[in-house]
Write an enzyme that holds these catalytic residues in place. Structure first.
Site, mmCIF file in Angstrom:
data_model
loop_
_atom_site.group_PDB
_atom_site.id
_atom_site.type_symbol
_atom_site.label_atom_id
_atom_site.label_comp_id
_atom_site.label_asym_id
_atom_site.label_seq_id
_atom_site.Cartn_x
_atom_site.Cartn_y
_atom_site.Cartn_z
ATOM 1 C CE LYS A 1 45.786 27.401 38.822
ATOM 2 N NZ LYS A 1 44.966 28.305 39.649
ATOM 3 N NE ARG B 1 51.115 29.495 41.579
ATOM 4 C CZ ARG B 1 50.294 28.523 41.927
ATOM 5 N NH1 ARG B 1 50.223 27.429 41.217
ATOM 6 N NH2 ARG B 1 49.514 28.659 42.962
ATOM 7 N NE ARG C 1 39.723 25.107 46.775
ATOM 8 C CZ ARG C 1 40.673 25.639 46.025
ATOM 9 N NH1 ARG C 1 40.854 25.224 44.796
ATOM 10 N NH2 ARG C 1 41.425 26.609 46.498
ATOM 11 N NE ARG D 1 43.960 24.288 48.583
ATOM 12 C CZ ARG D 1 44.267 24.624 47.324
ATOM 13 N NH1 ARG D 1 43.846 23.877 46.318
ATOM 14 N NH2 ARG D 1 44.985 25.684 47.066
ATOM 15 N NE ARG E 1 45.788 30.277 47.345
ATOM 16 C CZ ARG E 1 44.685 29.535 47.429
ATOM 17 N NH1 ARG E 1 43.931 29.588 48.522
ATOM 18 N NH2 ARG E 1 44.350 28.732 46.452
HETATM 19 P P1 AP5 Z 1 39.595 24.652 41.485
HETATM 20 O O1 AP5 Z 1 39.523 23.832 40.245
HETATM 21 O O2 AP5 Z 1 39.957 23.973 42.754
HETATM 22 O O3 AP5 Z 1 40.531 25.944 41.213
HETATM 23 P P2 AP5 Z 1 42.099 26.064 41.024
HETATM 24 O O4 AP5 Z 1 42.342 27.119 40.003
HETATM 25 O O5 AP5 Z 1 42.706 24.713 40.782
HETATM 26 O O6 AP5 Z 1 42.432 26.637 42.455
HETATM 27 P P3 AP5 Z 1 43.668 26.444 43.416
HETATM 28 O O7 AP5 Z 1 43.300 27.227 44.651
HETATM 29 O O8 AP5 Z 1 44.024 25.001 43.609
HETATM 30 O O9 AP5 Z 1 44.779 27.184 42.621
HETATM 31 P P4 AP5 Z 1 46.044 27.801 43.182
HETATM 32 O O10 AP5 Z 1 46.751 28.139 41.936
HETATM 33 O O11 AP5 Z 1 45.911 28.894 44.158
HETATM 34 O O12 AP5 Z 1 46.609 26.629 44.098
HETATM 35 P P5 AP5 Z 1 47.665 25.473 43.867
HETATM 36 O O13 AP5 Z 1 47.084 24.232 44.418
HETATM 37 O O14 AP5 Z 1 48.231 25.491 42.497
HETATM 38 O O15 AP5 Z 1 38.184 25.399 41.648
HETATM 39 C C1 AP5 Z 1 37.899 26.196 42.780
HETATM 40 C C2 AP5 Z 1 36.412 26.069 43.150
HETATM 41 O O16 AP5 Z 1 35.642 26.658 42.115
HETATM 42 C C3 AP5 Z 1 35.943 24.596 43.271
HETATM 43 O O17 AP5 Z 1 35.057 24.486 44.363
HETATM 44 C C4 AP5 Z 1 35.222 24.334 41.943
HETATM 45 O O18 AP5 Z 1 34.185 23.396 42.091
HETATM 46 C C5 AP5 Z 1 34.693 25.719 41.593
HETATM 47 N N1 AP5 Z 1 34.619 25.976 40.149
HETATM 48 C C6 AP5 Z 1 35.582 25.728 39.227
HETATM 49 N N2 AP5 Z 1 35.176 26.128 38.001
HETATM 50 C C7 AP5 Z 1 33.914 26.631 38.161
HETATM 51 C C8 AP5 Z 1 32.947 27.219 37.266
HETATM 52 N N3 AP5 Z 1 33.172 27.336 35.958
HETATM 53 N N4 AP5 Z 1 31.782 27.646 37.798
HETATM 54 C C9 AP5 Z 1 31.513 27.520 39.141
HETATM 55 N N5 AP5 Z 1 32.380 26.965 40.029
HETATM 56 C C10 AP5 Z 1 33.566 26.545 39.539
HETATM 57 O O19 AP5 Z 1 48.844 25.994 44.823
HETATM 58 C C11 AP5 Z 1 48.686 26.049 46.242
HETATM 59 C C12 AP5 Z 1 49.974 26.615 46.835
HETATM 60 O O20 AP5 Z 1 51.095 25.748 46.515
HETATM 61 C C13 AP5 Z 1 50.398 28.000 46.316
HETATM 62 O O21 AP5 Z 1 49.766 29.054 47.016
HETATM 63 C C14 AP5 Z 1 51.926 27.957 46.549
HETATM 64 O O22 AP5 Z 1 52.238 28.171 47.906
HETATM 65 C C15 AP5 Z 1 52.280 26.498 46.218
HETATM 66 N N6 AP5 Z 1 52.648 26.299 44.802
HETATM 67 C C16 AP5 Z 1 51.991 25.519 43.886
HETATM 68 N N7 AP5 Z 1 52.622 25.541 42.705
HETATM 69 C C17 AP5 Z 1 53.695 26.367 42.850
HETATM 70 C C18 AP5 Z 1 54.721 26.812 41.964
HETATM 71 N N8 AP5 Z 1 54.779 26.419 40.678
HETATM 72 N N9 AP5 Z 1 55.654 27.664 42.462
HETATM 73 C C19 AP5 Z 1 55.632 28.069 43.748
HETATM 74 N N10 AP5 Z 1 54.692 27.684 44.634
HETATM 75 C C20 AP5 Z 1 53.722 26.839 44.187
#
Ligand code: AP5
Length: 206
Positions: free
Chosen positions: A13, A87, A121, A151, A162
């Protein structure tokens, strides 16, 4: 145009949002990035959120909704690209009272692939640029030269938790928005540039 990116942890994402938002004139809003900034700055919200984040649990809705409403109070003339919000059903219903959503991009990828991606990552501790040990050997950020860090929630046990929470609470939003005719699935295992191009084409059709 207001767009939501749905997809499990590590589905790409953030990577896609970085490539697509500017091209489409959208403001990229990532609740995960906002929360990590609060943790880094040691704010009251950051201190409350950290324990949930480190365990891979969702941060309570009340905290998220206060934070996101404050962000939405800023003007985003071209629309927003929401990454990591909503979410769950409660957050989606609150959002519907704030803005109209025009498209939802669902990034589709298997659990084992995202676990592998997340543990590989590395994130820049200074500018936040995302790297992968699969394509980048150095411990320095390509964008600013600062040190890359892992992270705290990117270990296999937490990533699987997760993913479980994603399946239980977030994946039902695919049907919620699907019933409104807004969802487009995208294969999130395509080469990164090809995937970003495909998403831009979908959004350009708006
Ligand atoms: P990346 O782009 O970093 O993936 P992502 O989907 O953004 O992953 P996140 O882990 O950040 O998502 P998440 O939803 O768990 O965490 P968030 O930060 O929102 O890509 C991942 C890897 O893959 C990278 O190395 C990239 O290079 C590679 N890649 C990407 N695309 C590729 C492809 N096509 N081919 C090959 N490689 C590829 O949330 C973190 C925490 O915050 C949550 O657990 C929760 O505790 C809290 N939180 C956040 N938002 C909320 C909410 N709305 N409500 C409640 N809690 C929340």
């Amino acid at each position: 145009m207001n767009v939501i990116f749905l997809g499990p942890p590590g589905s790409g994402k953030g990577t896609m949002a970085e490539r697509v938002a500017e091209r489409c004139g959208l403001a990229h809003i990532s609740t995960g990035d906002m929360l990590r900034e609060h943790v880094k700055q040691n704010t009251e919200l950051g201190n409350k959120a950290k324990g949930y984040m480190d365990k891979g649990e969702l941060v309570p809705d009340a905290l998220i909704l206060d934070m996101i409403k404050e962000r939405f109070s800023k003007e985003d003339a071209g629309g927003v690209l929401l990454d990591g919000f909503p979410r769950n059903r409660k957050q989606a219903e609150e959002l519907s009272g704030i803005m109209e959503i025009h498209k939802v991009i669902d990034l589709v990828v298997e659990e084992d692939v995202i676990v592998d991606r997340a543990v590989s990552r590395r994130v820049c501790g200074s500018c936040g640029t995302v790297h992968s040990t699969k394509t980048h050997n150095s411990k320095e950020c390509t964008a600013c030269g600062a040190d890359l860090v892992t992270r705290p929630d990117d270990n296999e046990k937490t990533v699987r938790e997760r993913y479980r929470i994603y399946e239980e609470q977030t994946a039902p939003l695919i049907d919620y928005y699907g019933a409104k005719g807004l969802v487009r699935n995208v294969d999130a295992t395509l080469p990164i540039d090809e995937e970003a191009e495909l998403i831009c084409t979908i959004l350009g059709g708006q």
